[in-house]
Design a protein around this motif. Structure first.
Motif, mmCIF file in Angstrom:
data_model
loop_
_atom_site.group_PDB
_atom_site.id
_atom_site.type_symbol
_atom_site.label_atom_id
_atom_site.label_comp_id
_atom_site.label_asym_id
_atom_site.label_seq_id
_atom_site.Cartn_x
_atom_site.Cartn_y
_atom_site.Cartn_z
ATOM 1 N N GLU A 19 0.827 -1.210 0.000
ATOM 2 C CA GLU A 19 0.000 0.000 0.000
ATOM 3 C C GLU A 19 0.854 1.250 0.000
ATOM 4 O O GLU A 19 0.522 2.241 -0.636
ATOM 5 N N SER A 20 1.954 1.208 0.742
ATOM 6 C CA SER A 20 2.865 2.354 0.724
ATOM 7 C C SER A 20 4.276 1.843 0.459
ATOM 8 O O SER A 20 4.688 0.817 0.996
ATOM 9 N N ILE A 21 4.956 2.573 -0.392
ATOM 10 C CA ILE A 21 6.338 2.241 -0.737
ATOM 11 C C ILE A 21 7.200 3.404 -0.267
ATOM 12 O O ILE A 21 6.931 4.558 -0.595
ATOM 13 N N ASN A 22 8.218 3.089 0.530
ATOM 14 C CA ASN A 22 9.112 4.136 1.009
ATOM 15 C C ASN A 22 10.547 3.821 0.604
ATOM 16 O O ASN A 22 10.811 2.793 -0.021
ATOM 17 N N SER A 23 11.472 4.668 0.990
ATOM 18 C CA SER A 23 12.859 4.482 0.569
ATOM 19 C C SER A 23 13.454 3.199 1.142
ATOM 20 O O SER A 23 14.266 2.550 0.486
ATOM 21 N N LYS A 123 25.170 -4.382 -13.679
ATOM 22 C CA LYS A 123 24.767 -3.133 -14.350
ATOM 23 C C LYS A 123 23.491 -2.557 -13.731
ATOM 24 O O LYS A 123 23.386 -1.351 -13.510
ATOM 25 N N TRP A 124 22.527 -3.425 -13.455
ATOM 26 C CA TRP A 124 21.255 -3.001 -12.883
ATOM 27 C C TRP A 124 21.466 -2.387 -11.504
ATOM 28 O O TRP A 124 20.884 -1.356 -11.173
ATOM 29 N N GLY A 125 22.319 -3.019 -10.699
ATOM 30 C CA GLY A 125 22.602 -2.494 -9.371
ATOM 31 C C GLY A 125 23.227 -1.106 -9.424
ATOM 32 O O GLY A 125 22.856 -0.216 -8.647
ATOM 33 N N VAL A 126 24.167 -0.910 -10.338
ATOM 34 C CA VAL A 126 24.781 0.417 -10.496
ATOM 35 C C VAL A 126 23.719 1.439 -10.899
ATOM 36 O O VAL A 126 23.662 2.545 -10.351
ATOM 37 N N LEU A 127 22.867 1.053 -11.831
ATOM 38 C CA LEU A 127 21.796 1.947 -12.280
ATOM 39 C C LEU A 127 20.847 2.269 -11.118
ATOM 40 O O LEU A 127 20.530 3.440 -10.868
ATOM 41 N N LEU A 128 20.408 1.248 -10.401
ATOM 42 C CA LEU A 128 19.482 1.459 -9.278
ATOM 43 C C LEU A 128 20.095 2.360 -8.207
ATOM 44 O O LEU A 128 19.418 3.255 -7.672
ATOM 45 N N ASP A 129 21.365 2.127 -7.890
ATOM 46 C CA ASP A 129 22.026 2.942 -6.864
ATOM 47 C C ASP A 129 22.156 4.402 -7.275
ATOM 48 O O ASP A 129 22.236 5.281 -6.414
ATOM 49 N N SER A 130 22.182 4.659 -8.569
ATOM 50 C CA SER A 130 22.375 6.038 -9.038
ATOM 51 C C SER A 130 21.059 6.794 -9.211
ATOM 52 O O SER A 130 21.079 8.013 -9.411
ATOM 53 N N HIS A 133 14.986 9.638 -6.376
ATOM 54 C CA HIS A 133 13.640 9.230 -5.970
ATOM 55 C C HIS A 133 12.617 9.413 -7.105
ATOM 56 O O HIS A 133 11.818 8.514 -7.366
ATOM 57 N N GLU A 134 12.643 10.558 -7.765
ATOM 58 C CA GLU A 134 11.646 10.840 -8.816
ATOM 59 C C GLU A 134 11.794 9.930 -10.034
ATOM 60 O O GLU A 134 10.831 9.683 -10.750
ATOM 61 N N GLU A 135 12.985 9.371 -10.252
ATOM 62 C CA GLU A 135 13.173 8.469 -11.393
ATOM 63 C C GLU A 135 12.435 7.146 -11.195
ATOM 64 O O GLU A 135 12.051 6.505 -12.174
ATOM 65 N N PHE A 136 12.211 6.756 -9.964
ATOM 66 C CA PHE A 136 11.447 5.541 -9.698
ATOM 67 C C PHE A 136 9.965 5.712 -10.044
ATOM 68 O O PHE A 136 9.227 4.738 -10.120
ATOM 69 N N LEU A 151 8.643 2.412 -12.125
ATOM 70 C CA LEU A 151 9.860 1.678 -11.794
ATOM 71 C C LEU A 151 9.935 1.293 -10.320
ATOM 72 O O LEU A 151 10.636 0.338 -9.980
ATOM 73 N N GLU A 152 9.185 1.960 -9.461
ATOM 74 C CA GLU A 152 9.064 1.502 -8.079
ATOM 75 C C GLU A 152 8.462 0.101 -8.057
ATOM 76 O O GLU A 152 9.006 -0.814 -7.436
ATOM 77 N N GLU A 153 7.324 -0.040 -8.727
ATOM 78 C CA GLU A 153 6.649 -1.346 -8.785
ATOM 79 C C GLU A 153 7.555 -2.401 -9.406
ATOM 80 O O GLU A 153 7.651 -3.524 -8.913
ATOM 81 N N ILE A 154 8.225 -2.047 -10.485
ATOM 82 C CA ILE A 154 9.074 -3.009 -11.194
ATOM 83 C C ILE A 154 10.259 -3.421 -10.325
ATOM 84 O O ILE A 154 10.662 -4.591 -10.323
#
Length: 178
Positions: A19-23, A123-130, A133-136, A151-154
């Motif tokens: 229901e809620s997604i946080n950092s 590669k995905w981990g590097v991308l995710l770490d960079s 918040h708004e990009e998700f 991308l939050e859901e994904i």
């Protein structure tokens, strides 16, 4: 559907969007995505060829097919991720994972897919770490689901997907006492 069959199909439960997604939720999902290659290698490396060719449940894929499926699925996910980050709500191409799991490359030794998974997840981990918040919040349109997915859901979905298939293998090993 019997509870036992449901458990064999979904050993960690079905994917549900919280229901809620946080950092913290996102950071845990990123951790799981980044950890998946090592966890998968640990689960499959002791298995023999006959064990790799054992279905994880009656009517299910073999462990070999699961490993190749994860490679195929996560390659597609990573590409979709990059499309969502570089285009405005692109429409992604669906694929029939069951048909892909029966193509001839699914009979290859699993090392090829383990290598791909390791590289994609690096590669995905590097991308995710960079990501900020708004990009998700960036989206793509999935025509089979007939909706936009952010991308939050994904991120949460592929954290779950990794753990879901890892649990298939781990539970098979426990049931068979390998």
């Amino acid at each position: 559907m019997s509870t036992d069959i449901e458990f064999l199909k979904y050993p960690i439960g079905r994917f549900k969007i919280p229901e809620s997604i946080n950092s913290e939720t996102i950071q845990e999902a990123i951790f799981q995505i980044k950890s998946f290659p090592a966890n998968l290698f640990t689960a499959v490396s002791p298995l023999s060829i006959p064990q790799l060719d054992t279905p994880y449940r009656p009517g299910g894929w073999t462990v070999r097919q699961l490993v190749h499926h994860c490679s195929d699925s996560h390659m597609n996910a990573f590409i979709r991720y990059k499309l969502a980050l570089t285009e405005e709500n692109p429409t992604v191409k669906p694929y029939d994972e069951a048909l892909w799991a029966n193509l001839t490359d699914a009979a290859l030794p699993i090392e090829s897919s383990l290598f791909i998974i390791k590289a994609i997840h690096l590669k995905w981990g590097v991308l995710l770490d960079s990501m900020k918040h708004e990009e998700f919040k960036r989206t793509y349109f999935h025509p089979e689901k007939k909706r936009n997915q952010d991308l939050e859901e994904i991120t949460l979905l592929y954290s779950w997907h990794s753990q879901h298939h890892l649990a298939h293998i781990q539970h098979l090993v426990m049931r068979e006492k390998w």
